[in-house]
Enzyme design. Structure first.
Site, PDB file in Angstrom:
ATOM      1  N   GLY A 114     118.648  54.336 101.600  1.00  0.00           N
ATOM      2  CA  GLY A 114     117.866  53.210 101.093  1.00  0.00           C
ATOM      3  C   GLY A 114     118.784  52.141 100.564  1.00  0.00           C
ATOM      4  N   ARG A 131     118.330  49.829  94.627  1.00  0.00           N
ATOM      5  CA  ARG A 131     117.093  49.980  93.849  1.00  0.00           C
ATOM      6  C   ARG A 131     115.868  50.126  94.754  1.00  0.00           C
ATOM      7  NH1 ARG A 131     119.843  50.693  89.839  1.00  0.00           N
ATOM      8  NH2 ARG A 131     119.803  49.426  87.954  1.00  0.00           N
ATOM      9  N   SER A 132     116.019  50.945  95.787  1.00  0.00           N
ATOM     10  CA  SER A 132     114.906  51.116  96.718  1.00  0.00           C
ATOM     11  C   SER A 132     114.083  52.350  96.377  1.00  0.00           C
ATOM     12  CB  SER A 132     115.451  51.251  98.143  1.00  0.00           C
ATOM     13  OG  SER A 132     116.289  52.392  98.221  1.00  0.00           O
ATOM     14  N   LYS A 144     115.530  55.525  96.045  1.00  0.00           N
ATOM     15  CA  LYS A 144     116.053  56.739  96.682  1.00  0.00           C
ATOM     16  C   LYS A 144     116.415  57.826  95.673  1.00  0.00           C
ATOM     17  CE  LYS A 144     120.447  54.371  97.373  1.00  0.00           C
ATOM     18  NZ  LYS A 144     120.077  53.422  96.290  1.00  0.00           N
ATOM     19  N   SER A 145     117.035  57.462  94.550  1.00  0.00           N
ATOM     20  CA  SER A 145     117.349  58.482  93.546  1.00  0.00           C
ATOM     21  C   SER A 145     116.075  59.032  92.919  1.00  0.00           C
ATOM     22  CB  SER A 145     118.240  57.912  92.444  1.00  0.00           C
ATOM     23  OG  SER A 145     119.527  57.655  92.940  1.00  0.00           O
ATOM     24  N   HIS A 177     120.172  56.993  84.696  1.00  0.00           N
ATOM     25  CA  HIS A 177     119.910  58.109  85.607  1.00  0.00           C
ATOM     26  C   HIS A 177     119.784  59.423  84.839  1.00  0.00           C
ATOM     27  CE1 HIS A 177     120.121  56.753  89.844  1.00  0.00           C
ATOM     28  NE2 HIS A 177     120.690  55.697  89.310  1.00  0.00           N
ATOM     29  N   ARG A 178     120.702  59.632  83.883  1.00  0.00           N
ATOM     30  CA  ARG A 178     120.679  60.897  83.141  1.00  0.00           C
ATOM     31  C   ARG A 178     119.416  61.060  82.326  1.00  0.00           C
ATOM     32  NH1 ARG A 178     126.707  61.396  80.682  1.00  0.00           N
ATOM     33  NH2 ARG A 178     127.725  61.996  82.620  1.00  0.00           N
ATOM     34  N   ALA A 179     119.002  59.960  81.686  1.00  0.00           N
ATOM     35  CA  ALA A 179     117.839  60.034  80.800  1.00  0.00           C
ATOM     36  C   ALA A 179     116.590  60.431  81.571  1.00  0.00           C
ATOM     37  CB  ALA A 179     117.624  58.685  80.116  1.00  0.00           C
ATOM     38  N   ARG A 198     116.427  62.578  84.078  1.00  0.00           N
ATOM     39  CA  ARG A 198     116.412  63.945  84.609  1.00  0.00           C
ATOM     40  C   ARG A 198     115.937  64.965  83.573  1.00  0.00           C
ATOM     41  NH1 ARG A 198     122.407  62.935  86.418  1.00  0.00           N
ATOM     42  NH2 ARG A 198     122.045  61.524  88.159  1.00  0.00           N
TER      43      ARG A 198
END
Lengths: 179, 179, 179
Positions: free
Chosen positions: C7, C10-11, C13-14, C51-53, C55
């Site tokens: 992607g 900011r599409s 994907k993550s 990202h971490r926050a 998960r």
């Protein structure tokens, strides 16, 4: 059938075109738009050599950096498969050598494609889905590239987009096998 | 119905939006986000003129480079079709004039879209699938553009992606006719 | 099952990878390729924190900017779900630190992926569909990125492309639910 194959950098579009050409029963003519650089160590020279080494020996390769419409008129026949690799380089050659004629060259090519008999496989890079660079030439190139793709897509029965080596059918039969 | 139309440079997204608007029975209001440059020979001036010339005379064009959410609140009605062209220019205007408010402006617009009645056609450029330029503003623009598209896509019933003039259905009924 | 998720910026994907991981019943190991910068105010530091926050606390995060194949060999098990975020940063780290080995590193990773058991979710940026920047390193990066995606796509049962937060199935069952 006329097929336009789009895709990003190293997305598998040339490999797909060659696979489709090899999968048919017709003799193959490749119209190659890359200019062979004089320096054989050059990045482009390596790419050209890589592409050539991959093609069957029986295929005829015609080098034509600019006059692609004329090459189609000369080589396309009902019983021949013509592969054009790639139109992004062709458009770049046109912009460098005949900048004022770029739009007319695109119309000429599209008109020639419309009346081309036999199998035709046109390969071109998708370049319009990133941030536009801050220079007028790159913006003009992206504009013309988008225009070229729309004109060709309208005249082809099939349009494929390669992503990660996986062809997606944008136009044409979604259930037909791809080589 | 609310439709988000994405696509690369000259991919046919504006033409598709106008075709969909013209194909409906509703009166059309175009919210145009481009600023008319003072120099009429300018590249942007030519683009704006080209877009305008293509639109039916009965359509109303509202120029609104920044306050698009307010323009939606003012012009959208259950019996009106509103076309916004294009949100990439809007986002660029926001980043230049209100850089610290960009995220809030995106939330505002998304909230307004969610409550907008009638037909809505939102046009925006896909800019996130190329090499990121080595400057912080371009990266921020790509980030915000991705964020904007996700927020809007979540609030639209239909999302289309134009490639080479061919609309692909990313969300919504894949079998519905496109104008 | 092995899934490659591509992607643009900011599409989504993550977020999709994490949604798919959270939707399964297996314990999750995240192989994070981003290097934590020493300056915590930095743009990258904010992204990593963001990202971490997001998960779940039960997930294990392994930081591995370069030796991703080794991390797969160590952490992948038939009863574990491994998420790799993201391979674009990994490739960038490889190009900076082991520029001459980049191709071999890609082959190594692809070979490791082929023999990896359990659930595997690989996240990477599509970067090849924009205008190529006028510098050799960026072109090499785009080339290698295309090569990486083709090698991985060939070894994954499922390939998804995110656009505006909407996953499109490029390979695998188009009717399967996505988390």
């Amino acid at each position: 059938m006329k097929t336009l194959i789009l895709g990003g950098v190293r997305s598998g579009k040339s490999a797909l075109a060659e696979q489709l050409a090899a999968g048919g029963a017709l003799p193959v003519v490749v119209v190659a738009t890359a200019r062979m650089p004089t320096d054989a160590d050059d990045e482009m020279a390596r790419r050209i050599a890589h592409h050539r080494a991959r093609r069957p020996a029986a295929w005829v390769t015609v080098e034509e950096p600019l006059a692609v419409a004329a090459a189609l008129a000369q080589h396309a026949r009902p019983d021949v498969c013509v592969v054009v690799e790639c139109l992004t380089l062709w458009l770049s050659n046109v912009l460098l050598e005949r900048p004022l004629d770029a739009r007319r060259e695109i119309e000429n090519l599209a008109a020639q494609v419309a009346q081309t008999p036999g199998e035709l496989l046109l390969v071109s890079n998708e370049v319009g889905q990133g941030i536009m660079p801050d220079n007028a030439l790159a913006r003009r190139f992206a504009d013309l590239s988008g225009h070229l793709h729309r004109e060709l897509a309208a005249r082809c029965e099939r349009v494929l987009l390669c992503v990660a080596g996986l062809p997606q059918v944008l136009k044409g039969n979604r259930d037909a096998a791809l080589a």
